[in-house]
Design a protein around this motif. Structure first.
Motif, PDB file in Angstrom:
ATOM      1  N   ALA A 192       0.812  -1.215   0.000  1.00 42.05           N
ATOM      2  CA  ALA A 192       0.000   0.000   0.000  1.00 42.05           C
ATOM      3  C   ALA A 192       0.851   1.273   0.000  1.00 42.05           C
ATOM      4  N   LEU A 193       2.162   1.137   0.060  1.00 46.65           N
ATOM      5  CA  LEU A 193       3.049   2.293   0.003  1.00 46.65           C
ATOM      6  C   LEU A 193       3.675   2.346  -1.386  1.00 46.65           C
ATOM      7  N   ASN A 202      -0.483   6.789  -0.232  1.00 47.15           N
ATOM      8  CA  ASN A 202      -1.655   7.424  -0.831  1.00 47.15           C
ATOM      9  C   ASN A 202      -2.956   7.041  -0.130  1.00 47.15           C
ATOM     10  N   GLN A 203      -3.019   5.849   0.466  1.00 50.28           N
ATOM     11  CA  GLN A 203      -4.281   5.345   0.989  1.00 50.28           C
ATOM     12  C   GLN A 203      -4.644   5.891   2.360  1.00 50.28           C
ATOM     13  N   ALA A 204      -3.640   6.056   3.239  1.00 55.07           N
ATOM     14  CA  ALA A 204      -3.920   6.490   4.614  1.00 55.07           C
ATOM     15  C   ALA A 204      -2.616   6.906   5.273  1.00 55.07           C
ATOM     16  N   PRO A 205      -2.686   7.725   6.325  1.00 57.94           N
ATOM     17  CA  PRO A 205      -1.473   7.996   7.091  1.00 57.94           C
ATOM     18  C   PRO A 205      -0.923   6.679   7.644  1.00 57.94           C
ATOM     19  N   ALA A 206       0.383   6.605   7.800  1.00 55.85           N
ATOM     20  CA  ALA A 206       0.998   5.371   8.291  1.00 55.85           C
ATOM     21  C   ALA A 206       2.272   5.708   9.053  1.00 55.85           C
ATOM     22  N   ILE A 214       8.097  -0.985   5.642  1.00 57.10           N
ATOM     23  CA  ILE A 214       6.952  -1.622   6.292  1.00 57.10           C
ATOM     24  C   ILE A 214       6.393  -0.592   7.265  1.00 57.10           C
ATOM     25  N   ALA A 215       5.076  -0.426   7.242  1.00 54.99           N
ATOM     26  CA  ALA A 215       4.436   0.579   8.088  1.00 54.99           C
ATOM     27  C   ALA A 215       3.148   0.005   8.681  1.00 54.99           C
ATOM     28  N   GLU A 216       2.619   0.707   9.655  1.00 54.20           N
ATOM     29  CA  GLU A 216       1.305   0.387  10.225  1.00 54.20           C
ATOM     30  C   GLU A 216       0.395   1.583  10.005  1.00 54.20           C
ATOM     31  N   THR A 217      -0.833   1.287   9.575  1.00 54.94           N
ATOM     32  CA  THR A 217      -1.819   2.342   9.416  1.00 54.94           C
ATOM     33  C   THR A 217      -2.427   2.648  10.784  1.00 54.94           C
ATOM     34  N   GLU A 218      -3.220   3.711  10.858  1.00 55.15           N
ATOM     35  CA  GLU A 218      -3.826   4.103  12.130  1.00 55.15           C
ATOM     36  C   GLU A 218      -4.734   3.034  12.709  1.00 55.15           C
ATOM     37  N   ASP A 219      -5.292   2.158  11.840  1.00 60.43           N
ATOM     38  CA  ASP A 219      -6.153   1.074  12.338  1.00 60.43           C
ATOM     39  C   ASP A 219      -5.369  -0.211  12.638  1.00 60.43           C
ATOM     40  N   GLY A 220      -4.023  -0.132  12.605  1.00 58.47           N
ATOM     41  CA  GLY A 220      -3.176  -1.257  12.990  1.00 58.47           C
ATOM     42  C   GLY A 220      -2.823  -2.230  11.885  1.00 58.47           C
ATOM     43  N   CYS A 280       3.149  -2.500   3.238  1.00 59.00           N
ATOM     44  CA  CYS A 280       4.529  -2.340   2.791  1.00 59.00           C
ATOM     45  C   CYS A 280       4.570  -1.654   1.439  1.00 59.00           C
ATOM     46  N   GLY A 281       5.762  -1.334   1.024  1.00 56.62           N
ATOM     47  CA  GLY A 281       6.036  -0.824  -0.303  1.00 56.62           C
ATOM     48  C   GLY A 281       7.480  -1.151  -0.630  1.00 56.62           C
ATOM     49  N   PHE A 282       7.766  -1.361  -1.908  1.00 53.02           N
ATOM     50  CA  PHE A 282       9.131  -1.683  -2.320  1.00 53.02           C
ATOM     51  C   PHE A 282       9.303  -1.340  -3.787  1.00 53.02           C
ATOM     52  N   ALA A 283      10.543  -1.125  -4.169  1.00 51.44           N
ATOM     53  CA  ALA A 283      10.863  -0.857  -5.568  1.00 51.44           C
ATOM     54  C   ALA A 283      12.307  -1.260  -5.829  1.00 51.44           C
ATOM     55  N   THR A 284      12.536  -1.749  -7.033  1.00 47.55           N
ATOM     56  CA  THR A 284      13.885  -2.137  -7.425  1.00 47.55           C
ATOM     57  C   THR A 284      14.593  -0.984  -8.121  1.00 47.55           C
ATOM     58  N   ILE A 285      15.900  -1.060  -8.086  1.00 44.31           N
ATOM     59  CA  ILE A 285      16.738  -0.132  -8.846  1.00 44.31           C
ATOM     60  C   ILE A 285      17.843  -0.963  -9.492  1.00 44.31           C
ATOM     61  N   HIS A 286      18.079  -0.699 -10.763  1.00 42.96           N
ATOM     62  CA  HIS A 286      19.100  -1.434 -11.517  1.00 42.96           C
ATOM     63  C   HIS A 286      20.317  -0.540 -11.646  1.00 42.96           C
ATOM     64  N   THR A 287      21.417  -0.939 -11.036  1.00 41.98           N
ATOM     65  CA  THR A 287      22.667  -0.199 -11.186  1.00 41.98           C
ATOM     66  C   THR A 287      23.509  -0.933 -12.224  1.00 41.98           C
ATOM     67  N   THR A 288      24.109  -0.170 -13.137  1.00 45.05           N
ATOM     68  CA  THR A 288      24.865  -0.784 -14.225  1.00 45.05           C
ATOM     69  C   THR A 288      26.365  -0.550 -14.043  1.00 45.05           C
ATOM     70  N   ASP A 289      27.143  -1.186 -14.894  1.00 43.62           N
ATOM     71  CA  ASP A 289      28.590  -0.963 -14.918  1.00 43.62           C
ATOM     72  C   ASP A 289      28.968  -0.131 -16.151  1.00 43.62           C
ATOM     73  N   GLN A 290      28.026   0.624 -16.678  1.00 42.71           N
ATOM     74  CA  GLN A 290      28.238   1.436 -17.878  1.00 42.71           C
ATOM     75  C   GLN A 290      28.489   2.884 -17.461  1.00 42.71           C
ATOM     76  N   LEU A 291      29.754   3.282 -17.457  1.00 42.02           N
ATOM     77  CA  LEU A 291      30.141   4.613 -17.024  1.00 42.02           C
ATOM     78  C   LEU A 291      29.530   5.711 -17.898  1.00 42.02           C
ATOM     79  N   LEU A 292      29.045   6.765 -17.252  1.00 38.20           N
ATOM     80  CA  LEU A 292      28.567   7.925 -17.983  1.00 38.20           C
ATOM     81  C   LEU A 292      29.720   8.819 -18.434  1.00 38.20           C
ATOM     82  N   ASN A 293      30.834   8.779 -17.704  1.00 43.37           N
ATOM     83  CA  ASN A 293      31.991   9.624 -18.033  1.00 43.37           C
ATOM     84  C   ASN A 293      33.265   8.778 -18.158  1.00 43.37           C
ATOM     85  N   PRO A 294      33.332   7.938 -19.221  1.00 43.26           N
ATOM     86  CA  PRO A 294      34.513   7.071 -19.360  1.00 43.26           C
ATOM     87  C   PRO A 294      35.803   7.853 -19.541  1.00 43.26           C
TER      88      PRO A 294
END
Length: 162
Positions: free
Chosen positions: A39-40, A69-73, A138-144, A148-162
């Motif tokens: 829910a996060l 977005n759904q409720a305070p937590a 991981i969070a708890e809403t006001e009603d107990g 949770c919420g999660f997201a991946t990030i892909h880190t590469t070995d491709q230099l931006l400034n070789p």
């Protein structure tokens, strides 16, 4: 002969310097998050993160955000996993007291509809390698209810400034 030996040493050094930890299968999440309603909203910018080299270090510069977005937590746990050996492995659970400094979250409280962003959530290393990480909250809403919420990030070995 000497040139051939130097070439072999160089190729060996390059092969050890760059590591690829594989790509997680779609939908695979850590066991600790299974069964907790998602829910996060968690996001990374950029989602695919290329490093820059500064002096002798590599920096994967990115931002991480979280929002309810759904409720305070109230956040009760957060951290990051790394993907290797064909599974998500816990890298670190962060102390809750760091939420204010990094995300600007006071008293672990997520206000409904308010984004919290850690703009300097950078990874740095003296080795150049790519891989996958997953940030989770991981969070708890006001009603107990635990959410949770999660997201991946892909880190590469491709230099931006070789």
């Amino acid at each position: 002969m000497r040139t051939l030996l130097h070439l072999i040493l160089l190729l060996t050094a390059v092969s050890f310097a760059q590591v690829n930890y594989g790509t997680p299968p779609e939908g695979l999440i850590p066991k600790a998050l299974e069964g907790i309603p998602q829910a996060l909203e968690v996001m990374h910018f950029p989602k695919v993160n290329h490093p820059v080299k500064i002096d002798e270090r590599y920096y994967w510069k990115h931002a991480t955000g979280v929002m309810s977005n759904q409720a305070p937590a109230k956040i009760i746990e957060y951290g990051a996993y790394l993907y290797y050996n064909d599974q998500w492995n816990l890298r670190k659970k962060y102390p809750l007291k760091e939420l204010k400094k990094s995300f600007g979250i006071k008293d672990q409280a997520l206000l409904q509809g308010h984004p919290y962003v850690w703009t300097d959530n950078w990874r740095t290393d003296d080795r150049l390698f790519g891989g996958w990480a997953m940030w989770y909250f991981i969070a708890e809403t006001e009603d107990g209810q635990r959410v949770c919420g999660f997201a991946t990030i892909h880190t590469t070995d491709q230099l931006l400034n070789p």
